[in-house]
Write an enzyme that holds these catalytic residues in place. Structure first.
Site, PDB file in Angstrom:
ATOM      1  CG  ASP A 291      -0.242  -0.122   2.697  1.00 57.13           C
ATOM      2  OD1 ASP A 291       0.923  -0.906   2.684  1.00 57.13           O
ATOM      3  OD2 ASP A 291      -0.586   0.804   3.453  1.00 57.13           O
TER       4      ASP A 291
ATOM      5  CD  GLU B  61       4.682   0.616   6.785  1.00 57.57           C
ATOM      6  OE1 GLU B  61       5.463   0.698   7.533  1.00 57.57           O
ATOM      7  OE2 GLU B  61       4.302   1.472   5.927  1.00 57.57           O
TER       8      GLU B  61
HETATM    9 ZN   LIG Z   1       6.783   2.376   3.714  1.00 61.71          ZN
END
Ligand SMILES: [Zn+2]
Length: 358
Positions: free
Chosen positions: A77, A144
């Site tokens: 992401d 993340e």
């Molecule tokens: Zn990163």
């Protein structure tokens, strides 16, 4: 020149493909399918785990089967931010990368090099027929940026390798061997507010002008923490003639506090002593943070409103003790890896040479 003309072409070609696939956090289906499809096309063992991480395995090149296995890891992401003058839908619109001198940038949005360039590097290695390596596992983690959901959801036993190389570091040509840890602590100290004594001077003590910075990245610079400076300033005077009405400092949980302020009531005959003590503390802080901070300001100003209530003295004392005693900055460097401490010092020197700024 387009980014697909940049070398190594295998890396930039994949990065260009990634830019074409919308992949803000929580909208990662398309990029996950893209990685799965890539693994299929290259005949690589792969699976998606229960946390939506994609794991791809590549066997060792002949003769390297006995090497230790390595996990390469990057997250799927990206942080979606567009300039206010750009209408952009991160769930649909492709990122438009372009070359600006020595840098690749995106038109009006975040580029997603964090962590698209890591994903692209892993893809380039996975499909390479030339690079020699031991057994490889590529771990593409989910979500993340908003809480490391993929990393936390990774179950023991999913990976076989002993060494993990994370491809989400900040700078090129460097391997990052450790990092600051992070912990959130919420503490509550209940108290019954007391009616404010009358006839005191109502003042505000403000700490301003600190550099702040990210609590993980800039912590090595040992910058001043506004909450600490304020608590150290107030603590010696709590028993001597001040009452704490309110105190507030810092903005974000992962930012070094740049500003802090407290509203106080000061006994009339103690005000001059207190003001002089604050001036001395400001001078102390300026000396203490010489070469680190260049704009420290600690001031007493008269408060516009007279507070109605104050915090009980014992509670105020406990709170200031706590803020003074809680660890701040780099407390200790790991000794488990030879040279780590020296490496960190060299890093700090480099940052200083660049004017302490990123
Ligand atoms: Zn990163």
């Amino acid at each position: 020149m387009k980014i697909t003309d940049l070398k190594p072409t295998a890396l930039w070609g994949h990065f260009a493909e990634i830019c074409n696939i919308p992949h803000p956090s929580h909208h990662e289906e398309a990029i996950r399918a893209f990685i799965v499809d890539f693994a299929k096309r290259n005949g690589l063992e792969h699976f998606v785990d229960q946390a939506n991480n994609v794991i791809v395995r590549k066997a060792a090149t002949p003769g390297m089967e006995n090497r230790k296995g390595i996990v390469l890891q990057a997250h799927l992401d990206m942080v979606p931010q567009a300039n206010s003058d750009r209408a952009f839908d991160f769930t649909k619109d492709p990122i438009e990368p372009y070359i600006d001198g020595e840098r690749v940038k995106a038109r009006g949005t975040t580029l997603g090099a964090d962590n698209g360039i890591g994903v692209a590097a892993m893809m380039a290695i996975l499909e390479s027929k030339e690079i020699k390596h031991g057994p490889l596992e590529a771990l593409f983690t989910a979500t993340e940026e908003t809480g490391m959901e993929g990393a936390f959801g990774l179950e023991a036993g999913e990976l076989r390798s002993e060494i993990l190389i994370n491809l989400d570091s900040e700078r090129g040509h460097e391997l990052c061997t450790g990092c600051a840890g992070g912990t959130d602590a919420n503490m509550e100290m209940p108290y019954q507010a007391q009616p404010a004594p009358q006839g005191y001077a109502a003042v505000t003590v403000e700490v301003k002008g600190l550099k702040g910075g990210h609590s993980g990245i800039e912590i090595i610079m040992q910058r001043a923490n506004a909450n600490k400076l304020l608590a150290r300033t107030l603590r010696p005077h709590l028993a001597a003639g001040i009452e704490l009405a309110s105190i507030d400092g810092g903005g974000l949980r992962n930012a070094i506090p740049r500003e802090a302020k407290a509203t106080l009531l000061v006994k009339g005959d103690y005000l001059a002593t207190f003001e002089e003590a604050v001036r001395q503390m400001e001078a102390t802080f300026i000396r203490e943070f010489k070469d680190i901070e260049d704009n420290i300001s600690l001031k007493v100003v008269h408060a516009s409103d007279y507070p109605k209530e104050v915090i009980p003295a014992a509670v105020a004392r406990n709170l200031m003790d706590l803020v003074c005693i809680v660890p701040d900055g780099v407390v200790k460097m790991s000794t488990s890896m030879p040279g780590l401490d020296a490496g960190a010092r060299a890093d700090l020197q480099q940052l200083r040479a660049r004017g302490l700024r990123w």
